[in-house]
Design an enzyme around this catalytic site. Structure first.
Site, PDB file in Angstrom:
ATOM      1  N   GLU A 313      37.135  63.798  37.838  1.00 18.73           N
ATOM      2  CA  GLU A 313      37.993  63.794  36.657  1.00 18.73           C
ATOM      3  C   GLU A 313      39.322  63.101  36.942  1.00 18.73           C
ATOM      4  O   GLU A 313      39.756  62.206  36.215  1.00 18.73           O
ATOM      5  CB  GLU A 313      38.240  65.236  36.212  1.00 18.73           C
ATOM      6  N   ASP A 317      40.832  59.565  35.430  1.00 16.57           N
ATOM      7  CA  ASP A 317      42.057  59.561  34.630  1.00 16.57           C
ATOM      8  C   ASP A 317      43.071  58.542  35.156  1.00 16.57           C
ATOM      9  O   ASP A 317      43.635  57.762  34.390  1.00 16.57           O
ATOM     10  CB  ASP A 317      42.713  60.958  34.650  1.00 16.57           C
ATOM     11  N   SER A 542      36.425  62.383  28.640  1.00 16.49           N
ATOM     12  CA  SER A 542      37.424  62.330  29.709  1.00 16.49           C
ATOM     13  C   SER A 542      37.945  60.933  29.942  1.00 16.49           C
ATOM     14  O   SER A 542      39.069  60.766  30.417  1.00 16.49           O
ATOM     15  CB  SER A 542      36.804  62.788  31.027  1.00 16.49           C
TER      16      SER A 542
END
Ligand SMILES: *[C@@H]1O[C@H](CO)[C@@H](O)[C@H](O)[C@H]1NC(C)=O
Ligand SMILES: *[C@@H]1O[C@H](CO)[C@@H](O)[C@H](O)[C@H]1NC(C)=O
Ligand SMILES: *[C@@H]1O[C@H](CO)[C@@H](O)[C@H](O)[C@H]1NC(C)=O
Length: 627
Positions: A313, A317, A542
């Site tokens: 994740e 990002d 995401s």
């Protein structure tokens, strides 16, 4: 009305006995203030509470002017408003929503009349809540309830009351909620152990029953040792593919004056080496660049983390956000301590909220620097006490008033909040096979004060100039809130969908009067990242959130360079007619879940891809035209 002098805003003010004349009897009848029907998931009723145990009673007072929050927000965020862009200072926000002196007086007067000596009663900072340590016997009398000890499957013990608690009618109007009562895990300490201070928040957080979700649905697929195998954007979405899709090619000019951050939870950490392997291929001048750590509630960086489950994740990002914005825009990492959730971030921003959720001792409480744009890819389902959902959402609204844009990944499980977790007719969370026939909206995705971003993908064989569709590999989160009513600014768009394209499920499957989400969409499939030194693709909303957050950060950059304010809460603008032609409408695909095909992407707004993906230059020019 009994009056007494009191300095509001004085930390831990002890009420003076002398300042308080002897009270007259209160004759108001008691009303049920809050109730709950079942023991929260994971908890069992253990035994009746020891009458002498001490409870740290905390009485949260209603905030002033909360009913005006929407009006205040629209005044600065509606593109038609003459005050557009005139953001509030944090001081204005704190002052406006501070509980009234009348509320403080009424609660104080009630407690003393009911036998609590005034020198035991404390008022918190900002006068947000009244605290008093009471025995179980006293609490039962004050609140017209019975206290029990509950045990969680993880061994945590909490004191609480079973069905509900009562307050005198005239007091009830001034109180938001009382703890410890019904809210397991959401708020802090339920009892005080002899010789110890109140339980810290940590032990309680595991008990919310809400799962932390990082929206990363597509499993990582390695693509060979080279960072790009040179195939098309339909198979490997690089930074260049994203730039082409949304004509997003922007050169940062005011990076030192602008801010953007990403929230990461607990053990989820980026890997520094992975960032460099990625930058080497796609943004060579950023090799060595790192996000700036902002620790929240003890969150710490572990940039040597190699477990892909924990780097996925955060790597995604920062590769997207930093890569798309380039070297000149600093990016912050809001790393939340291991047991925290997104509400910890607001606690870090706002001291009063921090105290309301019981986090009084943490050094980050109210001291965390804000960013103009904050990207969040963790979420949960819209369940639990609605006061908590509302309180958390209102907190986002107050922060939006001061100029923060919350960009939120709408979830990767279609119309369910987690894999096949849906709602039963009575509102409990169950799988579709066990009677979960109602869609389970995402929280905070349904909060109207954030911008929820759904996902799209490039169709197989298509190029970046062809229309995208909703991802086929997973359901982009979307639907309608059961808690937040539909706001006026999206009524036209959402009503058009409901009247022309809504599926023919029964009225009980989803709530037609609720806030519809997501608001917008961005690519979230076959995204090229690096994990454990290995290039590969992944996907989920995401990815969509940081992509959209990068574009709003670029808008802020241009506005700041032109002497204007950051955009803050953007939803009323996005749905306004002036912005209508900034979108690439997505009309293909759906978001299955709960044993159904979910909703279908349709012309105009839909609960799969919102208003669509954006054309960046058009969005920029609309925001630049605003004051
Ligand atoms: C309640 O007791 C705890 C632990 O002894 C103490 O830290 C706290 O200040 C007390 N609160 C009040 C309102 O007296
Ligand atoms: C709610 O519905 C579920 C599924 O139908 C059932 O298992 C559960 O017992 C019900 N709970 C209550 C409190 O009625
Ligand atoms: C539907 O949403 C509204 C808010 O718009 C809420 O008041 C109502 O309780 C919801 N209905 C159900 C069945 O959840």
């Amino acid at each position: 009305m009994i009056s007494f002098s009191l300095v509001v805003g004085f930390a831990g003010a002890i009420f003076s006995v002398l300042a308080f004349p002897s009270p007259s009897p209160q004759l108001s009848r008691r009303v049920l203030h809050e109730s709950r029907h079942d023991v929260p998931t994971g908890w069992t009723l253990h035994k009746r509470a020891d009458p002498d145990a001490t409870l740290p009673l905390s009485i949260a007072l209603v905030q002033s002017n909360l009913h005006n929050l929407d009006d205040y927000l629209l005044d600065v965020a509606d593109p038609e408003s003459p005050n557009y862009g005139k953001l509030w200072t944090p001081e204005m926000v704190a002052e406006t929503f501070r509980p009234s002196k009348e509320s403080v007086d009424v609660v104080h007067s009630w407690l003393s009349t009911d036998g609590v000596h005034p020198n035991r009663i404390q008022l918190s900072d900002n006068g947000a809540f009244v605290r008093v340590n009471v025995s179980v016997t006293e609490a039962e009398r004050l609140l017209g309830t019975e206290y029990y000890v509950y045990e969680h499957s993880d061994g945590t013990i909490r004191y609480g009351c079973q069905h509900g608690y009562h307050l005198p009618e005239h007091v009830s109007r001034h109180v938001d909620f009382v703890t410890p009562t019904l809210h397991f895990g959401t708020f802090t300490a339920s009892y005080i152990q002899p010789g110890r201070s109140a339980l810290s928040k940590r032990s309680s957080h595991a008990s919310t029953g809400a799962k932390h979700r990082a929206s990363l649905k597509e499993t990582f697929k390695a693509i060979g040792t080279k960072a790009s195998s040179g195939v098309g954007c339909d198979q490997e979405v690089t930074l260049d593919c994203i730039r082409q899709l949304y004509s997003f090619d922007y050169n940062i000019v005011a990076g030192s004056k602008n801010t953007v951050g990403v929230m990461e939870l607990g053990q989820e950490n980026y890997n520094g080496n992975d960032l460099d392997v990625f930058f080497k291929s796609y943004a060579p001048d950023q090799v060595g660049d790192r996000p700036k750590l902002v620790s929240v509630d003890g969150g710490s960086e572990n940039s040597g983390q190699t477990n892909e489950d924990l780097t996925g994740e955060s790597n995604l990002d920062f590769m997207l956000l930093m890569g798309l914005l380039g070297k000149k825009q600093p990016v912050s990492l809001y790393q939340i301590g291991s047991d925290g959730f997104f509400d910890e971030l607001f606690a870090g921003f706002d001291r009063q909220y921090c105290q309301d959720i019981g986090e009084t001792s943490d050094s980050s409480c109210g001291n965390v620097a804000k960013s103009n744009v904050i990207s969040i890819s963790y979420g949960s389902g819209e369940s639990g006490p609605s006061y908590y959902l509302q309180r958390t959402c209102n907190e986002m609204g107050k922060l939006a008033l001061a100029g923060i844009t919350f960009v939120y990944a709408s979830g990767d499980d279609g119309v369910s909040a987690f894999t096949d977790q849906c709602l039963s007719a009575n509102g409990t969370v169950v799988s579709s096979g066990d009677g979960g026939n109602r869609f389970f909206p995402d929280f905070p995705g349904t909060c109207p004060y954030l911008t929820a971003v759904g996902a799209t993908e490039i169709k197989p064989g298509a190029s970046t100039s062809d229309p995208e569709r909703a991802p086929a590999g997973y359901g982009s989160g979307g639907g309608f809130s059961n808690v937040f009513p539909r706001p006026s600014w999206q009524a036209r768009a959402v009503n058009a969908y409901l009247s022309k394209y809504a599926p023919s499920y029964g009225m009980d499957v989803y709530n037609r009067s609720g806030r519809g989400y997501p608001d917008v969409a961005a690519n979230g499939a076959n995204i090229v990242i690096v994990a454990d030194g290995q290039p590969g693709t992944t996907g989920g909303t995401s990815a969509s959130a940081p992509i959209f957050a990068a574009m709003i950060t670029a808008v802020n950059d241009a506005r700041i360079a032109a002497g204007k304010s950051p955009v803050g809460w953007i939803n009323p603008a996005l749905y306004s007619s002036t912005f209508a032609n900034i979108f690439n409408d997505i009309t293909d695909g759906n978001n299955p879940g709960c044993g159904t095909q979910g909703f279908a992407a349709s012309p105009g707004w839909d609960p799969v891809t919102g208003l669509g993906t954006v054309n960046f230059p058009r969005m920029l020019s609309r925001f630049m035209a605003l004051p």
